[in-house]
Design a protein around this motif. Structure first.
Motif, short mmCIF file in Angstrom:
data_model
loop_
_atom_site.label_atom_id
_atom_site.label_comp_id
_atom_site.label_asym_id
_atom_site.label_seq_id
_atom_site.Cartn_x
_atom_site.Cartn_y
_atom_site.Cartn_z
N ASP A 80 -19.18 -18.36 13.55
CA ASP A 80 -20.51 -18.81 13.31
C ASP A 80 -20.94 -18.52 11.80
N THR A 81 -20.27 -17.35 11.17
CA THR A 81 -20.74 -17.08 9.80
C THR A 81 -19.47 -16.73 9.08
N VAL A 82 -19.75 -17.21 7.84
CA VAL A 82 -18.59 -17.31 6.89
C VAL A 82 -19.12 -16.34 5.71
N ILE A 83 -18.41 -15.37 5.44
CA ILE A 83 -18.95 -14.34 4.48
C ILE A 83 -17.78 -14.61 3.18
N TRP A 84 -18.20 -15.25 2.01
CA TRP A 84 -17.45 -15.84 0.94
C TRP A 84 -17.45 -14.58 -0.10
N LEU A 85 -16.26 -14.23 -0.53
CA LEU A 85 -16.27 -13.31 -1.64
C LEU A 85 -15.62 -14.09 -2.86
N ASP A 86 -16.39 -14.61 -3.36
CA ASP A 86 -16.20 -15.74 -4.54
C ASP A 86 -16.48 -15.01 -5.84
N TYR A 87 -15.47 -14.15 -6.05
CA TYR A 87 -15.23 -13.32 -7.37
C TYR A 87 -14.57 -13.77 -8.36
N PRO A 88 -14.99 -13.59 -9.80
CA PRO A 88 -14.16 -14.28 -10.84
C PRO A 88 -12.75 -13.41 -10.88
N ARG A 89 -11.86 -14.24 -11.42
CA ARG A 89 -10.61 -13.82 -11.70
C ARG A 89 -10.42 -12.40 -12.16
N ARG A 90 -11.21 -12.05 -13.05
CA ARG A 90 -11.04 -10.75 -13.65
C ARG A 90 -11.30 -9.67 -12.70
N VAL A 91 -12.32 -9.90 -11.81
CA VAL A 91 -12.54 -8.83 -10.88
C VAL A 91 -11.43 -8.83 -9.89
N VAL A 92 -11.03 -9.99 -9.25
CA VAL A 92 -9.97 -9.85 -8.22
C VAL A 92 -8.56 -9.31 -8.76
N MET A 93 -8.27 -9.58 -9.84
CA MET A 93 -7.07 -9.35 -10.55
C MET A 93 -6.96 -7.84 -10.69
N ALA A 94 -8.24 -7.25 -11.20
CA ALA A 94 -8.23 -5.96 -11.27
C ALA A 94 -8.00 -5.08 -10.08
N ARG A 95 -8.54 -5.69 -9.13
CA ARG A 95 -8.29 -5.03 -7.74
C ARG A 95 -6.81 -5.09 -7.31
N VAL A 96 -6.53 -6.25 -7.16
CA VAL A 96 -4.94 -6.51 -6.59
C VAL A 96 -4.12 -5.57 -7.39
N LEU A 97 -4.04 -5.61 -8.61
CA LEU A 97 -3.40 -4.94 -9.22
C LEU A 97 -3.24 -3.24 -8.97
N ARG A 98 -4.48 -2.81 -8.71
CA ARG A 98 -4.77 -1.40 -8.56
C ARG A 98 -4.02 -1.08 -7.44
N ARG A 99 -4.42 -1.95 -6.39
CA ARG A 99 -3.84 -1.88 -4.74
C ARG A 99 -2.47 -1.89 -5.09
N SER A 100 -1.95 -2.90 -5.47
CA SER A 100 -0.34 -3.09 -5.35
C SER A 100 0.18 -1.75 -6.26
N ILE A 101 -0.33 -1.39 -7.23
CA ILE A 101 0.51 -0.25 -7.98
C ILE A 101 0.37 0.92 -7.06
N ARG A 102 -0.81 1.08 -6.52
CA ARG A 102 -0.78 2.29 -5.47
C ARG A 102 0.19 1.98 -4.56
N ARG A 103 0.17 0.86 -3.92
CA ARG A 103 1.08 0.82 -2.67
C ARG A 103 2.52 0.84 -3.14
N SER A 104 2.82 0.28 -4.39
CA SER A 104 4.18 0.53 -4.85
C SER A 104 4.55 2.00 -5.16
N VAL A 105 3.67 3.01 -5.70
CA VAL A 105 3.98 4.11 -5.91
C VAL A 105 4.05 5.14 -4.73
N THR A 106 2.95 4.72 -3.67
CA THR A 106 2.75 5.63 -2.54
C THR A 106 3.90 5.39 -1.52
N ARG A 107 4.40 3.88 -1.64
CA ARG A 107 5.20 3.32 -0.45
C ARG A 107 4.34 3.31 0.93
N GLU A 108 3.14 3.23 0.58
CA GLU A 108 2.02 2.78 1.76
C GLU A 108 2.76 1.83 2.74
N LEU A 109 2.69 2.57 4.02
CA LEU A 109 3.19 1.55 5.30
C LEU A 109 2.14 0.37 5.40
#
Length: 172
Positions: A80-109
């Motif tokens: 009944d509701t859609v929340i759209w995070l329509d962020y620019p590529r620069r915002v999204v890429m910074a987030r995904v890179l930080r997250r993936s580096i953290r996950r790769s370093v810590t071997r997060e499950l």
């Protein structure tokens, strides 16, 4: 807002927002990646479509996904509701890179007992590559769906920057 679909490109913060909404609104949260990947080596859950159909038949839920192709229409039809995070590529890429580096370093499950690895960065399916390549196509897909009469009436909230999302969250 009882059946909430949080959409956006990979790395926009869908899961984080969906968990927050779940807590604030007292609505069950369902992580699509966790439902989709049912086992080691990124094995797909054979009952995924049935599981999603069952959980979205409930009166209240929050889901964090544009939707895997096999359940995409179902999610959009039942929300009944859609929340759209329509962020620019620069915002999204910074987030995904930080997250993936953290996950790769810590071997997060992760879902299904899987982990991101350094070798995984070479794959076109790695979240960083996926987010970069799918940013435009995903935005166009969401834009098309928001305007599609099949999914009306949907209460759609579109946020162009994380500050806008935070301001809206503060009003809940």
């Amino acid at each position: 807002m009882e059946r909430i679909l949080v959409v956006g490109v990979t790395g926009a913060g869908k899961s984080t927002l969906a968990r927050t909404l779940s807590t604030r609104l007292g609505v069950p949260y369902h992580e699509m990646d966790a439902l989709h990947f049912g086992g080691p080596d990124w094995a797909v859950n054979a009952d995924f479509a049935d599981d999603v159909a069952r959980l979205t038949a409930q009166p209240c839920w929050v889901v964090d996904s544009l939707g895997y192709p096999e359940v995409r229409d179902l999610l959009w039809e039942r929300a009944d509701t859609v929340i759209w995070l329509d962020y620019p590529r620069r915002v999204v890429m910074a987030r995904v890179l930080r997250r993936s580096i953290r996950r790769s370093v810590t071997r997060e499950l992760l879902f299904g007992g899987n982990r991101e690895s350094w070798r995984g960065w070479l794959s076109r399916e790695h979240p960083a590559w996926w987010s970069w390549s799918q940013h435009g196509p995903r935005r166009r897909e969401i834009h098309r769906r928001v305007g599609d009469a099949r999914f009306a009436p949907l209460d759609t909230r579109r946020f162009a920057h994380p500050d806008d999302t935070s301001a809206w969250l503060a009003t809940l």
